[in-house]
Write a protein that holds these residues in place. Structure first.
Motif, PDB file in Angstrom:
ATOM      1  N   THR A   1      20.123 -18.308  16.610  1.00 18.38           N
ATOM      2  CA  THR A   1      19.065 -19.213  16.164  1.00 18.38           C
ATOM      3  C   THR A   1      19.176 -19.482  14.670  1.00 18.38           C
ATOM      4  O   THR A   1      18.990 -20.614  14.212  1.00 18.38           O
ATOM      5  CB  THR A   1      17.693 -18.611  16.500  1.00 18.38           C
TER       6      THR A   1
ATOM      7  N   GLU B   1      21.526 -22.129  13.764  1.00 14.12           N
ATOM      8  CA  GLU B   1      21.041 -23.497  13.971  1.00 14.12           C
ATOM      9  C   GLU B   1      20.333 -24.044  12.736  1.00 14.12           C
ATOM     10  O   GLU B   1      20.173 -25.263  12.597  1.00 14.12           O
ATOM     11  CB  GLU B   1      20.098 -23.537  15.172  1.00 14.12           C
TER      12      GLU B   1
ATOM     13  N   LYS C   1      13.800 -22.230  25.082  1.00 13.33           N
ATOM     14  CA  LYS C   1      14.655 -23.069  24.238  1.00 13.33           C
ATOM     15  C   LYS C   1      15.344 -24.147  25.067  1.00 13.33           C
ATOM     16  O   LYS C   1      15.460 -25.301  24.645  1.00 13.33           O
ATOM     17  CB  LYS C   1      15.706 -22.210  23.533  1.00 13.33           C
ATOM     18  N   TYR C   2      15.800 -23.735  26.262  1.00 11.78           N
ATOM     19  CA  TYR C   2      16.489 -24.699  27.120  1.00 11.78           C
ATOM     20  C   TYR C   2      15.549 -25.824  27.545  1.00 11.78           C
ATOM     21  O   TYR C   2      15.892 -27.012  27.469  1.00 11.78           O
ATOM     22  CB  TYR C   2      17.045 -23.992  28.348  1.00 11.78           C
TER      23      TYR C   2
ATOM     24  N   SER D   1      12.789 -26.789  26.101  1.00 12.17           N
ATOM     25  CA  SER D   1      12.418 -27.600  24.945  1.00 12.17           C
ATOM     26  C   SER D   1      13.541 -28.573  24.583  1.00 12.17           C
ATOM     27  O   SER D   1      13.294 -29.756  24.322  1.00 12.17           O
ATOM     28  CB  SER D   1      12.109 -26.683  23.764  1.00 12.17           C
ATOM     29  N   LYS D   2      14.762 -28.056  24.588  1.00 12.39           N
ATOM     30  CA  LYS D   2      15.898 -28.913  24.266  1.00 12.39           C
ATOM     31  C   LYS D   2      16.081 -30.003  25.325  1.00 12.39           C
ATOM     32  O   LYS D   2      16.409 -31.153  25.017  1.00 12.39           O
ATOM     33  CB  LYS D   2      17.164 -28.076  24.161  1.00 12.39           C
ATOM     34  N   LYS D   3      15.850 -29.599  26.590  1.00  7.21           N
ATOM     35  CA  LYS D   3      16.003 -30.571  27.671  1.00  7.21           C
ATOM     36  C   LYS D   3      14.992 -31.703  27.519  1.00  7.21           C
ATOM     37  O   LYS D   3      15.330 -32.887  27.690  1.00  7.21           O
ATOM     38  CB  LYS D   3      15.808 -29.852  29.008  1.00  7.21           C
TER      39      LYS D   3
ATOM     40  N   LYS E   1      13.515 -32.662  24.772  1.00  7.15           N
ATOM     41  CA  LYS E   1      13.895 -33.447  23.595  1.00  7.15           C
ATOM     42  C   LYS E   1      15.052 -34.383  23.924  1.00  7.15           C
ATOM     43  O   LYS E   1      15.056 -35.558  23.531  1.00  7.15           O
ATOM     44  CB  LYS E   1      14.273 -32.500  22.461  1.00  7.15           C
ATOM     45  N   ASP E   2      16.033 -33.836  24.647  1.00  6.85           N
ATOM     46  CA  ASP E   2      17.196 -34.653  25.018  1.00  6.85           C
ATOM     47  C   ASP E   2      16.796 -35.795  25.942  1.00  6.85           C
ATOM     48  O   ASP E   2      17.344 -36.906  25.841  1.00  6.85           O
ATOM     49  CB  ASP E   2      18.257 -33.788  25.689  1.00  6.85           C
TER      50      ASP E   2
ATOM     51  N   GLN F   1      15.175 -38.425  23.913  1.00  5.48           N
ATOM     52  CA  GLN F   1      16.222 -39.101  23.156  1.00  5.48           C
ATOM     53  C   GLN F   1      17.044 -40.013  24.061  1.00  5.48           C
ATOM     54  O   GLN F   1      17.431 -41.120  23.676  1.00  5.48           O
ATOM     55  CB  GLN F   1      17.125 -38.058  22.484  1.00  5.48           C
TER      56      GLN F   1
END
Length: 488
Positions: free
Chosen positions: A17, A20, A234-235, A237-239, A241-242, A245
Motif C-alpha cells: 500500500t 502506491e 481494496k479490490y 473499491s478499485k473495481k 472506481k474502474d 472510469q
C-alpha cells in the motif's frame, strides 16, 4: 490504510500500500517522512533490519528540523539493538537524552529514550547502569500514566531479571501480560507469556504455554482473515472506481468507435479495390509468363526431337533405304541384315519417344528409370546400374524425381554422342536426409572449361532448382564423372 494494516500485523500488505503512494509524491516533506518511517517499521517487524535502517535514515533526511528528526533516529537506535550493535544505539540514544535534559521542546518521549538506553546498556553487559535507567523509565511512565509504554518497560525488566531473579522477572512479565491483555496488544501479550513460561514450572508453565499456543494460533487466523478482508475491500473499491472510469471512457469511445468504423470501411474498400486490380494484373502477367514458358519449352523440345531425327534417325533410315536398293533381298543374309537395321531404327524411335514422354513418378518410377538407362546398352557400351531398388523412392518429391530422370537422360545422351565410353556406371545411395547419385564412364572426357559449351549447364540448373548440388569431374582421355546430391 498502510497504518491500519500494520496495526493488524499485515506488514507485507502495508509495504504494498505504501508503494502506491510513491507516484503522488511531488517533493520531500512531512508526507515523505511519514511514508518512509512506515516503510522502516514494516521492515523492522519483518526482521529486514538493514532495509529498515535505510528507510529510517531517508526519513530523517527529509525532516525539515531537528525536532521531527528525533522519531526516526529513535527507531534507528531500536533496530541497532535488534542487530546487537549496542554502541551505535547508545550513541544515538545518549544524544537524544542530552537534548531532552537540555529541555529542548518537542523531542521524543523522555521515558522511551531512557528505557531504550538502559536496555542497550544491559544488552551490552553493563547491567547495573542498564537496570538503573530501565527502572527510571518505568517510574516515569507510571508517573505520566503511560500505560502502553509501561508494557515495554516491564518486558525489558523481565528479561533483565530472568537470569538472576525469576520471581521478579515473573512479576514484571505478568504485569506486562495483564496490561497488554487490557489494551488488546497481541504481540506484547505473546512476549509476556514467553517469560511466564520460562519463569514457571509444572502445571503453571503448561497453562501459560497453552495460552501462548491458543493466542498465537488465534492471532494468525485473525490477521489472515484481515488480510483477505482488506484485500477484498481494496479490490471492490478499485473495481467500482474502474467501472466508473470505464463508463466515462465508453462515452468517449463511442464517437471514436463510430469514426474508426467509418474509416476502416473506407480503408477496406480502397484496399479491396487495389488488391483486385493488383490480382488482375498479376494473373494476366503470370499467364503471359507461363504461356511464353510453355511456348519456349515446346520449341526446345521440338528442336531437340528434330535434331535427333536429323542427326541419327534420318541417317539410319537413309542407310537402310540405300541398303535395300543396292543389295539383293532374296539373299537370306541380306534379309537378316535389313531386319537388324529396321530393328535399330525401331529402338531409336522408341528411345526418342520415351525421352519426350511425361515422367511416371508413381510406383513404377524405379522400373521405368532403370529401363530408360538400360536402353543405352549396346554392343559398344555396357551400362551398369547399382542399387536403384534400394532407394525409398516414395520419400522423394515428384518434382525431384522428374529432375533426376531428365538429368540422367541428358547424361546418357551426352555419353552416347560424345564420350565413346565402353563402360558406364550409375550408382544410387541414400541416408535419412539426402539422395546420392554417382555417374562415371571411361570415355574420352573433355576439358572442364568446356562443360557449359557441351550442354551440361541445363543439368546444373535442374539440380539447383531442387536445392541440390551437382559436380563434374573430367579431363581429356580420363573419362567423365558426375556426383549429384539432392535433399529428400
Amino acid at each position: 490504510m498502510a497504518s491500519i494494516q500494520q496495526i493488524n500485523g499485515d506488514y507485507y500488505g502495508s509495504k504494498e500500500t505504501l508503494t502506491e503512494t510513491l507516484p503522488y509524491i511531488k517533493k520531500r516533506g512531512i508526507y515523505t517522512v511519514s511514508i518512509k518511517n512506515y516503510f522502516g517499521i514494516a521492515d523492522k517487524e519483518l526482521s529486514l533490519y538493514d532495509d529498515a535502517i535505510y528507510y529510517y535514515k531517508e526519513a530523517a533526511k527529509d525532516c525539515t528540523d531537528s525536532i521531527t528528526k528525533q522519531a526516526p533516529l529513535g527507531n534507528i537506535a531500536s533496530v541497532y539493538i535488534q542487530q546487537k550493535k549496542y554502541d551505535q544505539a547508545i550513541n544515538i540514544l545518549e544524544s537524544l537524552n542530552k537534548k531532552i535534559a537540555n529541555n529542548i521542546p518537542g523531542t521524543s518521549s523522555k521515558a522511551t529514550v531512557i528505557d531504550n538506553l538502559g536496555y542497550a546498556y544491559f544488552k551490552k553487559g553493563l547491567s547495573d547502569k542498564g537496570f538503573s535507567l530501565m527502572n527510571e523509565g518505568l517510574e516515569m511512565r507510571k508517573k505520566d500514566d503511560d500505560i502502553y509504554g509501561s508494557i515495554e518497560s516491564n518486558l525489558h525488566l523481565a528479561e533483565y531479571y530472568s537470569k538472576i531473579d525469576s520471581k521478579k522477572s515473573n512479576q514484571h512479565a505478568l504485569e506486562a501480560y495483564k496490561t497488554a491483555t487490557k489494551l488488546n496488544s497481541i504481540d506484547e501479550r505473546l512476549r509476556g507469556l514467553q517469560f511466564l513460561i520460562l519463569n514457571n514450572s509444572g502445571i503453571q508453565s503448561n497453562q501459560y504455554a497453552q495460552k501462548y499456543i491458543t493466542l498465537n494460533d488465534s492471532i494468525i487466523k485473525i490477521r489472515n482473515n484481515f488480510k483477505n478482508k482488506f484485500a477484498k475491500i481494496k479490490y471492490d473499491s478499485k473495481k467500482e472506481k474502474d467501472e466508473n472510469q470505464q463508463l466515462r471512457l465508453e462515452k468517449a469511445e463511442n464517437q471514436l468507435s463510430l469514426e474508426r468504423a467509418q474509416f476502416k470501411q473506407f480503408l477496406f474498400i480502397v484496399i479491396f479495390c487495389f488488391l483486385a486490380v493488383l490480382i488482375f494484373y498479376l494473373r494476366k502477367y503470370y499467364r503471359k509468363i507461363n504461356r511464353i514458358e510453355k511456348i519456349k519449352t515446346a520449341y526446345d523440345t521440338e528442336t531437340r526431337i528434330a535434331k535427333d531425327i536429323h542427326d541419327e534417325l534420318a541417317n539410319d533410315v537413309f542407310n537402310t533405304i540405300t541398303y535395300t536398293q543396292t543389295q539383293p533381298l532374296v539373299n537370306e543374309d541380306n534379309k537378316e541384315m535389313l531386319l537388324q537395321k529396321l530393328d535399330r531404327i525401331y529402338s531409336r524411335v522408341r528411345g526418342i519417344s520415351r525421352e519426350n514422354n511425361d515422367v511416371d513418378t508413381g510406383s513404377n518410377y524405379a522400373t521405368n528409370l532403370k529401363e530408360m538407362l538400360s536402353t543405352y546398352n549396346s554392343n559398344q557400351t555396357n551400362v551398369i546400374i547399382k542399387d536403384i531398388e534400394r532407394i525409398d523412392w516414395n520419400s522423394i518429391e515428384d518434382l525431384k524425381k522428374i529432375a533426376i530422370q531428365r538429368v540422367l537422360q541428358e547424361l546418357m545422351v551426352n555419353m552416347k554422342k560424345h564420350s565413346e565410353a565402353a563402360v558406364v556406371v550409375v550408382k544410387f545411395e541414400s541416408n535419412s536426409n539426402n539422395l546420392f547419385i554417382d555417374y562415371s564412364d571411361n570415355g574420352k572426357g573433355f576439358e572442364k572449361a568446356k562443360i557449359i559449351k557441351n550442354g551440361l549447364q541445363n543439368m546444373e540448373n535442374r539440380i539447383l532448382a531442387t536445392k541440390g548440388t551437382i559436380t563434374f569431374d573430367t579431363e581429356p582421355d580420363k573419362g567423365f564423372k558426375v556426383k549429384i546430391t539432392m535433399p529428400k
